[in-house]
Design an enzyme around this catalytic site. Structure first.
Site, PDB file in Angstrom:
ATOM      1  N   ASP A   1       0.884  -1.177   0.000  1.00 52.95           N
ATOM      2  CA  ASP A   1       0.000   0.000   0.000  1.00 52.95           C
ATOM      3  C   ASP A   1       0.915   1.218   0.000  1.00 52.95           C
ATOM      4  O   ASP A   1       1.609   1.474   0.975  1.00 52.95           O
ATOM      5  CB  ASP A   1      -0.873  -0.042   1.270  1.00 52.95           C
TER       6      ASP A   1
ATOM      7  N   HIS B   1      -8.459   5.136   2.364  1.00 53.88           N
ATOM      8  CA  HIS B   1      -7.841   3.817   2.165  1.00 53.88           C
ATOM      9  C   HIS B   1      -8.690   2.932   1.234  1.00 53.88           C
ATOM     10  O   HIS B   1      -8.558   1.720   1.259  1.00 53.88           O
ATOM     11  CB  HIS B   1      -7.705   3.101   3.515  1.00 53.88           C
TER      12      HIS B   1
ATOM     13  N   TYR C   1      -3.759   9.320   0.073  1.00 57.05           N
ATOM     14  CA  TYR C   1      -3.728   9.079   1.507  1.00 57.05           C
ATOM     15  C   TYR C   1      -2.731   7.981   1.883  1.00 57.05           C
ATOM     16  O   TYR C   1      -2.742   6.890   1.314  1.00 57.05           O
ATOM     17  CB  TYR C   1      -5.128   8.726   2.033  1.00 57.05           C
TER      18      TYR C   1
ATOM     19  N   GLN D   1       2.951   4.283   2.712  1.00 55.61           N
ATOM     20  CA  GLN D   1       2.562   3.671   4.003  1.00 55.61           C
ATOM     21  C   GLN D   1       3.284   2.357   4.334  1.00 55.61           C
ATOM     22  O   GLN D   1       3.752   2.153   5.444  1.00 55.61           O
ATOM     23  CB  GLN D   1       1.042   3.461   3.969  1.00 55.61           C
TER      24      GLN D   1
ATOM     25  N   ASP E   1      -7.901  -7.207   0.761  1.00 54.65           N
ATOM     26  CA  ASP E   1      -7.687  -5.897   1.388  1.00 54.65           C
ATOM     27  C   ASP E   1      -8.508  -5.803   2.665  1.00 54.65           C
ATOM     28  O   ASP E   1      -9.584  -6.403   2.762  1.00 54.65           O
ATOM     29  CB  ASP E   1      -8.080  -4.769   0.427  1.00 54.65           C
ATOM     30  N   LYS E   2      -7.974  -5.048   3.618  1.00 57.06           N
ATOM     31  CA  LYS E   2      -8.602  -4.815   4.930  1.00 57.06           C
ATOM     32  C   LYS E   2      -8.691  -6.091   5.751  1.00 57.06           C
ATOM     33  O   LYS E   2      -9.669  -6.353   6.454  1.00 57.06           O
ATOM     34  CB  LYS E   2     -10.001  -4.190   4.783  1.00 57.06           C
TER      35      LYS E   2
ATOM     36  N   TYR F   1       0.687  -0.640  15.096  1.00 53.97           N
ATOM     37  CA  TYR F   1      -0.246  -0.703  13.979  1.00 53.97           C
ATOM     38  C   TYR F   1       0.157   0.265  12.879  1.00 53.97           C
ATOM     39  O   TYR F   1       0.252   1.465  13.100  1.00 53.97           O
ATOM     40  CB  TYR F   1      -1.678  -0.386  14.439  1.00 53.97           C
TER      41      TYR F   1
ATOM     42  N   LYS G   1      -3.165  -2.854   7.769  1.00 57.14           N
ATOM     43  CA  LYS G   1      -3.354  -4.311   7.788  1.00 57.14           C
ATOM     44  C   LYS G   1      -2.434  -4.986   6.765  1.00 57.14           C
ATOM     45  O   LYS G   1      -1.939  -4.362   5.845  1.00 57.14           O
ATOM     46  CB  LYS G   1      -4.824  -4.632   7.492  1.00 57.14           C
TER      47      LYS G   1
ATOM     48  N   ASP H   1      -3.132  -7.265   4.485  1.00 60.05           N
ATOM     49  CA  ASP H   1      -3.717  -7.349   3.150  1.00 60.05           C
ATOM     50  C   ASP H   1      -2.965  -8.374   2.301  1.00 60.05           C
ATOM     51  O   ASP H   1      -2.248  -8.025   1.349  1.00 60.05           O
ATOM     52  CB  ASP H   1      -3.758  -5.953   2.507  1.00 60.05           C
TER      53      ASP H   1
ATOM     54  N   SER I   1      -5.666 -31.098 -12.478  1.00 61.60           N
ATOM     55  CA  SER I   1      -4.878 -32.324 -12.581  1.00 61.60           C
ATOM     56  C   SER I   1      -4.487 -32.826 -11.189  1.00 61.60           C
ATOM     57  O   SER I   1      -5.358 -33.191 -10.425  1.00 61.60           O
ATOM     58  CB  SER I   1      -3.675 -32.054 -13.487  1.00 61.60           C
TER      59      SER I   1
ATOM     60  N   ARG J   1      -9.872   0.294  10.862  1.00 64.51           N
ATOM     61  CA  ARG J   1      -8.701   0.477  11.729  1.00 64.51           C
ATOM     62  C   ARG J   1      -8.016  -0.847  12.074  1.00 64.51           C
ATOM     63  O   ARG J   1      -7.333  -0.948  13.094  1.00 64.51           O
ATOM     64  CB  ARG J   1      -9.086   1.248  12.999  1.00 64.51           C
TER      65      ARG J   1
HETATM   66  C1  F6R Z   1      -7.692  -0.546   7.779  1.00 58.81           C
HETATM   67  C2  F6R Z   1      -7.410   0.807   7.316  1.00 58.81           C
HETATM   68  C3  F6R Z   1      -8.335   1.889   7.665  1.00 58.81           C
HETATM   69  C4  F6R Z   1      -7.692   2.929   8.580  1.00 58.81           C
HETATM   70  C5  F6R Z   1      -8.684   4.033   8.955  1.00 58.81           C
HETATM   71  C6  F6R Z   1      -8.028   5.127   9.780  1.00 58.81           C
HETATM   72  O1  F6R Z   1      -6.714  -1.428   7.351  1.00 58.81           O
HETATM   73  O2  F6R Z   1      -6.419   1.052   6.665  1.00 58.81           O
HETATM   74  O3  F6R Z   1      -9.528   1.401   8.220  1.00 58.81           O
HETATM   75  O4  F6R Z   1      -7.199   2.297   9.723  1.00 58.81           O
HETATM   76  O5  F6R Z   1      -9.203   4.640   7.800  1.00 58.81           O
HETATM   77  O6  F6R Z   1      -6.938   5.607   9.089  1.00 58.81           O
HETATM   78  P1  F6R Z   1      -6.044   6.810   9.620  1.00 58.81           P
HETATM   79  O7  F6R Z   1      -5.612   6.444  11.016  1.00 58.81           O
HETATM   80  O8  F6R Z   1      -4.907   6.853   8.656  1.00 58.81           O
HETATM   81  O9  F6R Z   1      -6.903   8.040   9.580  1.00 58.81           O
HETATM   82 MG    MG Z   2      -3.998   2.275   3.152  1.00 53.82          MG
HETATM   83 MG    MG Z   3      -4.925  -2.170   2.096  1.00 45.75          MG
END
Ligand code: F6R
Ligand code: MG
Ligand code: MG
Length: 368
Positions: free
Chosen positions: A13, A20, A92, A96, A133-134, A229, A232, A234, A243, A266
């Protein structure tokens, strides 16, 4: 003896659009341009660039073997270049998943997820690449178990002479940094003791009993690398089909029953893993629900014939509908378990900071 081909999936990512939820096309174009240039020089045989949610996926074939420094450096440089594009657009979380300042030999442990296998191409070589993802790296345990060890999922385990003997699972304990092999069906009860604990014991690979690679997964756990943290995992997973391996339909079948995985908002919630077409891999509701896509390829002399978007099929409509029902039910719990992860699993989220802040305010209970 035919020359072996290496199939590498390396993902990261490096910036989301919007938030995200998805990938900006400029990043895909930048990655394609760079991989196209090295393909012309002959370093890789073929490639396909795609995205699942906010994760950029580099699928490559080459002759350099797994864990090859040049290939890993190439992936790292593509991610760095795409990070620059992401920064220019103020996407965003630009960069990362690039946890290190500079590349040092192997992208494993530096943030990106990696799944690679080397094999001699069969007469025909159908392969499915799963990308999620996620969610976290343990998301593949249940579907891999079903594909390779559950006769209620994979009819071939019972009726195909080539598969009746079963498979061998390589399981990693990502906390203790150890590995163990289990033979199925003989040891399924022992295997399930561990792989049911998806935060710690991850199926790294599956082999035939005579040692041929059938499947490989990324097992990098971002939080364990960063100690906190940072997003994730992902994860990605590659499965060879037909076969002596399960049929394409047997490999896809586990995703008709949406299982509940860690991740979502999150990285701190349980939610259903929704199988979707690539254009639907854009988790937006409560930053989810978690998604999985499946791209099918026929590998021909290293060339990637395809992809076919395997979940772009009405056969998965019911699974998607069920995911939305499960998502509604779990969302009702708000900040309560079992929607929110239990405390132990929140070890690497922002929760410890809140707990530390309030540490002094906890008083001993009066004696009874
Ligand atoms: C989960 C993910 C999102 C962020 C959430 C808060 O893997 O990436 O759910 O955790 O959008 O993001 P921040 O802390 O960057 O505002
Ligand atoms: Mg992201
Ligand atoms: Mg992701």
């Amino acid at each position: 003896m035919e020359e072996k081909i290496t199939f590498s999936v390396i993902k990261a990512d490096v910036g989301g659009f919007v938030g995200h939820s998805a990938m900006h096309s400029d990043l895909i174009e930048e990655a394609k341009r760079r991989l196209g240039a090295v393909q012309e020089q002959g370093m890789i045989v073929d490639f396909h660039v795609t995205a699942c949610g906010d994760d950029l996926q580099l699928i490559m074939t080459h002759h350099k073997g797994i864990d090859n420094e040049e290939i890993h450096q190439l992936a790292w440089e593509v991610f760095e270049a795409c990070t620059e594009v992401a920064k220019g657009l103020k996407l965003y979380g630009a960069g990362q998943d690039l946890l290190a300042d500079a590349f040092s030999g192997n992208v494993k442990g530096m943030g990106p997820g990696v799944a690679e296998m080397e094999f001699a191409e069969r007469k025909s070589e159908p392969i499915i690449v799963y990308m999620a993802d996620k969610t976290s790296a343990g998301a593949w345990n249940l579907p891999l178990y079903k594909m390779f060890a559950d006769p209620f999922n994979t009819a071939g385990l019972i009726i195909a002479p080539s598969m009746h003997v079963g498979f061998r699972f390589e399981v990693h304990d990502v906390k203790a940094k150890k590995r163990i092999f289990f033979d199925t069906p003989e040891e399924i009860y022992d295997l399930l003791v561990f792989i049911g604990a998806t935060g710690r014991y991850l199926i790294k690979a599956v082999y035939t009993k005579d040692g041929e690679i059938a499947s490989v997964s990324s097992t990098q756990r971002l939080a364990l690398i960063a100690g906190k943290y940072v997003g994730k995992d992902d994860p990605v997973c590659v499965v060879r089909c037909q076969s002596k391996f399960p049929a394409v339909g047997e490999v896809l079948e586990p995703f008709t029953m949406p299982h509940i995985v860690q991740g979502w908002m999150r990285g701190s919630h349980y939610g259903p893993l929704m199988p979707v077409a690539v254009h639907q891999a854009t988790p937006s509701r409560f930053d989810g629900p978690p998604r999985v896509i499946a791209l099918g390829f026929q590998v021909a002399y290293g060339r990637l014939i395809g992809p076919r978007d395997m979940f772009d099929d009405p056969g998965f409509n019911e699974a998607r509908r069920l995911c939305n029902t499960l998502a509604d039910q779990l969302r009702c719990h708000g900040p309560f378990e079992p929607h929110r992860l239990p405390m132990e699993e929140m070890e690497y989220t922002t929760l410890p900071q809140v707990m530390e802040k309030l540490g002094d305010r906890w008083e001993d209970l009066p004696e009874e």
